[in-house]
Design a protein around this motif. Structure first.
Motif, PDB file in Angstrom:
ATOM      1  N   ASP A   1       0.662  -1.287   0.028  1.00 35.58           N
ATOM      2  CA  ASP A   1      -0.190   0.193   0.007  1.00 35.58           C
ATOM      3  C   ASP A   1       1.014   1.375   0.005  1.00 35.58           C
ATOM      4  OD1 ASP A   1      -2.450   1.512   0.506  1.00 35.58           O
ATOM      5  OD2 ASP A   1      -1.900   1.975   2.315  1.00 35.58           O
TER       6      ASP A   1
ATOM      7  N   GLY B   1      -0.401   4.117   0.585  1.00 42.72           N
ATOM      8  CA  GLY B   1      -1.038   5.237   1.646  1.00 42.72           C
ATOM      9  C   GLY B   1      -1.537   6.719   1.153  1.00 42.72           C
TER      10      GLY B   1
ATOM     11  N   GLU C   1       4.646  -1.162   3.309  1.00 42.05           N
ATOM     12  CA  GLU C   1       4.250   0.155   2.836  1.00 42.05           C
ATOM     13  C   GLU C   1       5.179   0.393   1.787  1.00 42.05           C
ATOM     14  OE1 GLU C   1       4.360   2.817   6.200  1.00 42.05           O
ATOM     15  OE2 GLU C   1       2.427   1.678   7.171  1.00 42.05           O
TER      16      GLU C   1
END
Length: 307
Positions: free
Chosen positions: A32, A34, A76
């Motif tokens: 991800d 974000g 992330e």
């Protein structure tokens, strides 16, 4: 390590899909960046059980619940490339990390292209919106301005009359013929043909002739496209819709590339958190089914009508 599924995108649809897969005791990697689409909004509305909750809290709580499952890995980062084939995909991030997975689920969301009006982008998600079901009620049946963007703005103006007194600010974005004007007037929509100069204050529209029109809130029909070029470079078929460009999927969330699925705003319209969650849950279940019956993937893909 090879993961059963690599989910690209950890917002609402990606997390909803991941939950179904984790509960099927599958190993799932979520990558991800974000950048949730609603990161500009103060509150999320129309989400059953979470109406009015700040989006950051809603997303953080969902992630905490996913992290209770031992088969989740969360990274992330941003995906740079996907290579390989069914049962042996290699996903590489911009940081140079590589991961292997049997299936790939694209839940990377979309990017909104707003009309080029000074002051509009700065108010996006605060006093400028796209979804009446998400933000219309909070305007208290006040004056609502529709910033013209495309013919979709006509439909948006007619729809929003249940939420307040609506003015369509054409702003040169479309040609309104007699039929369109009559339809809008029947719904009680005021039509303003003077171009917009800029937006100031909370939702004040300054017209090219100097007039200032004050609204409780503004709506506009954005043009969306997949966030990043990943789907296109992978060879996934794309389609143009009234909302923008999206990935072609069939009823089982399969793309035109065998073993690659897609869900959320990047694959379905219209868009809202609730619809993204529902679509993600369905996609997660379909990805799981493909792991149980892998021999049907290629033929099902060919028969799906997705190209």
């Amino acid at each position: 390590m090879q993961h059963d599924v690599i989910v690209i995108g950890g917002s609402y649809s990606g997390m909803a899909a991941t939950l179904q897969l984790l509960r099927a005791r599958r190993t799932v990697l979520v990558i991800d960046a974000g950048e949730r689409r609603n990161r500009f909004a103060r509150h999320a509305h129309g989400v059953l059980g979470h109406d009015g909750e700040p989006p950051d809290e809603l997303a953080a709580n969902a992630r905490r619940q996913l992290e209770a499952y031992a088969t989740l890995t969360w990274v992330e980062g941003r995906v740079d490339a996907v290579a390989g084939q069914v049962d042996d995909f290699i996903v590489t991030t911009t940081a140079g990390l590589s991961f292997r997975g049997r299936r790939v689920l694209l839940a990377s969301g979309v990017t909104d292209r707003l009309p080029a009006v000074e002051g509009l982008a700065e108010r996006w998600g605060r006093t400028v919106f796209h979804c009446p079901y998400c933000h219309g009620y909070e305007l208290g049946q006040g004056r609502i301005g529709i910033v013209g963007a495309s013919p979709m703005s006509i439909h948006q103006a007619e729809l929003l009359t249940d939420w307040g007194d609506v003015t369509l600010l054409v702003n040169g974005a479309m040609d309104l013929d007699h039929e369109a004007r009559s339809g809008l007037e029947r719904r009680g929509v005021a039509i303003e043909d003077t171009p917009i100069d800029r937006i100031e204050g909370s939702a004040d529209v300054v017209m090219a002739d100097g007039r200032r029109l004050r609204f409780a809130g503004l709506f506009t029909a954005t043009h969306t496209s997949p966030s990043g070029a990943l789907a296109e470079t992978m060879g996934c078929a794309l389609e143009e819709t009234p909302f923008g460009v999206q990935i072609c999927v069939d009823a089982e969330a399969r793309t035109s590339v065998a073993g690659v699925f897609a869900c959320g705003d990047v694959a379905r319209a219209p868009h809202s958190i609730s619809l993204a969650i529902g679509g993600g849950a369905l996609a997660g279940a379909q990805v799981h089914r493909s792991l149980l019956w892998p021999g049907t993937i290629a033929s099902a893909q060919a028969d799906s009508g997705v190209r």
